[in-house]
Scaffold this active site. Structure first.
Site, mmCIF file in Angstrom:
data_model
loop_
_atom_site.group_PDB
_atom_site.id
_atom_site.type_symbol
_atom_site.label_atom_id
_atom_site.label_comp_id
_atom_site.label_asym_id
_atom_site.label_seq_id
_atom_site.Cartn_x
_atom_site.Cartn_y
_atom_site.Cartn_z
ATOM 1 N N TYR A 56 101.027 5.324 -39.473
ATOM 2 C CA TYR A 56 101.501 5.730 -40.671
ATOM 3 C C TYR A 56 103.020 6.550 -40.655
ATOM 4 O O TYR A 56 103.895 6.157 -41.082
ATOM 5 C CB TYR A 56 100.543 6.353 -41.740
ATOM 6 C CG TYR A 56 99.915 4.855 -42.301
ATOM 7 C CD1 TYR A 56 100.181 3.952 -43.156
ATOM 8 C CD2 TYR A 56 98.465 4.866 -41.770
ATOM 9 C CE1 TYR A 56 99.349 3.229 -43.567
ATOM 10 C CE2 TYR A 56 97.577 3.994 -42.156
ATOM 11 C CZ TYR A 56 98.046 2.836 -43.166
ATOM 12 O OH TYR A 56 97.362 1.938 -43.595
ATOM 13 N N ARG A 59 105.423 4.084 -39.346
ATOM 14 C CA ARG A 59 106.178 3.416 -40.641
ATOM 15 C C ARG A 59 106.947 4.208 -41.443
ATOM 16 O O ARG A 59 107.868 3.532 -42.020
ATOM 17 C CB ARG A 59 104.729 2.624 -41.262
ATOM 18 C CG ARG A 59 104.385 1.619 -40.564
ATOM 19 C CD ARG A 59 102.909 0.909 -40.806
ATOM 20 N NE ARG A 59 103.292 0.329 -42.140
ATOM 21 C CZ ARG A 59 102.308 -0.106 -43.061
ATOM 22 N NH1 ARG A 59 101.087 0.205 -42.816
ATOM 23 N NH2 ARG A 59 102.724 -0.673 -44.182
ATOM 24 N N GLN A 93 101.791 -4.397 -53.943
ATOM 25 C CA GLN A 93 100.774 -4.016 -52.961
ATOM 26 C C GLN A 93 101.458 -3.434 -51.828
ATOM 27 O O GLN A 93 100.870 -2.971 -50.930
ATOM 28 C CB GLN A 93 100.270 -5.302 -52.216
ATOM 29 C CG GLN A 93 99.728 -6.410 -53.304
ATOM 30 C CD GLN A 93 99.232 -7.507 -52.384
ATOM 31 O OE1 GLN A 93 98.354 -7.955 -51.856
ATOM 32 N NE2 GLN A 93 100.344 -8.718 -52.868
ATOM 33 N N ASP A 96 106.049 0.785 -49.408
ATOM 34 C CA ASP A 96 107.317 1.350 -49.379
ATOM 35 C C ASP A 96 107.859 1.753 -50.691
ATOM 36 O O ASP A 96 107.300 1.208 -51.736
ATOM 37 C CB ASP A 96 108.204 0.404 -48.603
ATOM 38 C CG ASP A 96 108.460 -0.966 -49.427
ATOM 39 O OD1 ASP A 96 108.806 -0.948 -50.626
ATOM 40 O OD2 ASP A 96 108.240 -2.163 -48.847
ATOM 41 N N HIS A 111 98.189 -0.255 -53.756
ATOM 42 C CA HIS A 111 97.865 0.157 -52.360
ATOM 43 C C HIS A 111 98.157 1.228 -52.010
ATOM 44 O O HIS A 111 98.423 1.631 -50.649
ATOM 45 C CB HIS A 111 98.105 -1.102 -51.496
ATOM 46 C CG HIS A 111 97.300 -2.352 -51.669
ATOM 47 N ND1 HIS A 111 97.508 -3.548 -50.948
ATOM 48 C CD2 HIS A 111 96.116 -2.647 -52.198
ATOM 49 C CE1 HIS A 111 96.694 -4.456 -51.421
ATOM 50 N NE2 HIS A 111 95.859 -3.771 -52.119
ATOM 51 N N CYS A 119 94.950 15.180 -50.165
ATOM 52 C CA CYS A 119 94.016 15.991 -49.435
ATOM 53 C C CYS A 119 92.623 15.613 -49.981
ATOM 54 O O CYS A 119 92.253 15.307 -51.008
ATOM 55 C CB CYS A 119 94.251 17.379 -49.929
ATOM 56 S SG CYS A 119 92.796 18.679 -49.194
ATOM 57 N N GLY A 178 106.255 -12.981 -52.224
ATOM 58 C CA GLY A 178 105.999 -12.548 -50.985
ATOM 59 C C GLY A 178 104.545 -12.037 -50.562
ATOM 60 O O GLY A 178 104.730 -11.020 -49.775
ATOM 61 N N SER A 180 100.963 -13.259 -49.080
ATOM 62 C CA SER A 180 99.941 -14.217 -48.325
ATOM 63 C C SER A 180 98.597 -15.063 -48.974
ATOM 64 O O SER A 180 98.104 -15.922 -48.776
ATOM 65 C CB SER A 180 99.644 -13.941 -47.107
ATOM 66 O OG SER A 180 98.867 -12.914 -46.928
ATOM 67 N N GLU A 206 106.599 -19.687 -47.646
ATOM 68 C CA GLU A 206 105.802 -20.782 -47.199
ATOM 69 C C GLU A 206 104.549 -20.785 -48.284
ATOM 70 O O GLU A 206 104.118 -19.822 -48.980
ATOM 71 C CB GLU A 206 105.043 -20.711 -46.036
ATOM 72 C CG GLU A 206 104.287 -19.588 -45.931
ATOM 73 C CD GLU A 206 103.928 -19.212 -44.205
ATOM 74 O OE1 GLU A 206 104.599 -19.862 -43.316
ATOM 75 O OE2 GLU A 206 103.351 -18.108 -43.957
#
Ligand code: BJW
Length: 240
Positions: A56, A59, A93, A96, A111, A119, A178, A180, A206
Site C-alpha cells: 500500500y 501504491r 470501489q 484512489d 472499499h 488505528c 470500468g 470487471s 470489454e
C-alpha cells in the site's frame, strides 16, 4: 420510460486506468505482481504486516506522484453532477482520490481510501500521505503497531452499505464504469437496480463477468466513452 431524477454510478479500476493506475485483473494488473491472498485479506495483514504495508505504501506514493491526475471520465462525471438537478451518487470501489480531484462531491468509497489510515485499537481514521510502518504509533491512543490502511479487504464488510442500498433502490439510472464484475457485493448492485426497474448501463473496455445483467452496454475506453454518454444523457429527461 422513467423520468431521470436519481442516478447511481459505480466505478472500478478501469476508470483510473487511463490516469496511469493499473487495474487488478488481466495483463499488467496489480494481481500479476502480488498474490491477492498475500496482501488483500485481514489474515495476510496478521501474517506479514510489513509486506502489506509495502504494497500500500508503494501504491500511495504512486497516487501522490505529479503525473497521476483525473482523466476525462472522472472530469465528465464531476461536471455532470454539478449541472444535474436530481440526486447523483458515485459509488467507487477505487481507493484512489481521482474522483475528488476531478470535483465529484457526492461520493462513497465502498472499499476505503488509500490516503487514510485506521488505528485497529481506537478505530480513529486520519489522512496519511507518508508510508505507514509496523513501528508507527497511533497519534490518538499512543499504541504502537496498530495502524493499517483504511481499505476493505476480502472477508471484510464494505463501507456505507446502507447508504448505497438506499440510493440503488430509488435510482432511475444505474451506470457501471470500468469494473470487471468479479467482486461482490459491488457486482450485485446491477441486479438490485434492475429489481427496482431502473435502466442499467455498462461502460467498460470489454464485457464484464456480469454483462448479461445490463440493459445497455457500451464498450471502449472510459475516458472517451463516458464523456460521450454523459453528453447525450444531458439532452434526455427519460430512460428505459
Ligand atoms: C477499462 C479500462 C478503460 C480497463 N476503460 N474500462 C463467492 C461468491 C460470491 C461472493 C464471494 C464468494 N466468496 C467470497 C465472496 C465475497 C468476496 C468476493 O467477492 N470474492 C470474489 C473474488 C468471489 N467479497 C468480499 O469479501 C467483500 N466483502 C464482503 O462480501 O463482505 C460481506 C461479508 C463480510 C464478512 C462476513 C460475511 C459477509 C470485500 C471485497 C473487498 C475487495 N477489496 C479489493 C481491494 C481493496 C483495496 C485495494 O485497492 O487494494 O478491492 S480487491 C479489488 O477488486 C479491489 C477492487 O475495488 C475490486 C474490484 O476490482 P475492479 O475495480 O473491478 O477491477 P478489475 O481489475 O477487476 O477490473 C477492471 C475492469 O476495467 C476490467 O473489466 C477492464 O476490462 C476494465 N478496463 N481499462 C474502461 N480504459
Amino acid at each position: 420510460m422513467r423520468e431521470i431524477e436519481s442516478i447511481v454510478v459505480l466505478t472500478g479500476a478501469g476508470i483510473s486506468a487511463e490516469s496511469g493506475l493499473p487495474t487488478f485483473r488481466g495483463a499488467g494488473g496489480v494481481w500479476e505482481h502480488y498474490r491477492v491472498e498475500d496482501v488483500a485479506s485481514p489474515q495476510a495483514f496478521a501474517r506479514d504486516p510489513q509486506l502489506v504495508h509495502r504494497f500500500y505504501n508503494s501504491r500511495r506514493q504512486k497516487l501522490l506522484s505529479a503525473n497521476i491526475k483525473p482523466n476525462s471520465a472522472h472530469l465528465a462525471l464531476a461536471a455532470f453532477e454539478s449541472a444535474f438537478d436530481g440526486e447523483f451518487l458515485v459509488v467507487t470501489q477505487n481507493i484512489d482520490n481521482l474522483h475528488e480531484q476531478a470535483g465529484s462531491e457526492n461520493i462513497v468509497h465502498m472499499h476505503g481510501e488509500l490516503l487514510k489510515k485506521r488505528c485497529q485499537q481506537c478505530l480513529q481514521v486520519t489522512f496519511v500521505y507518508e508510508d505507514i510502518n509496523t513501528s508507527d504509533g497511533c497519534e490518538r491512543c499512543g499504541k504502537q503497531g496498530t495502524l493499517r490502511p483504511h481499505v476493505v479487504w476480502f472477508g471484510e464488510m464494505p463501507l456505507e452499505m446502507d447508504h448505497i442500498h438506499q440510493a440503488l433502490e430509488k435510482c432511475d439510472l444505474f451506470i457501471s464504469v470500468g469494473t470487471s464484475g468479479n467482486v461482490y457485493p459491488a457486482a450485485g448492485f446491477v441486479d438490485i437496480a434492475n429489481m427496482w426497474n431502473s435502466h442499467s448501463v455498462e461502460i467498460n473496455l470489454e464485457p464484464s463477468a456480469i454483462e448479461s445483467s445490463f440493459k445497455e452496454k457500451i464498450y471502449g475506453p472510459a475516458a472517451s466513452m463516458l464523456p460521450k454518454f454523459l453528453t447525450q444523457l444531458q439532452t434526455k429527461t427519460t430512460v428505459g
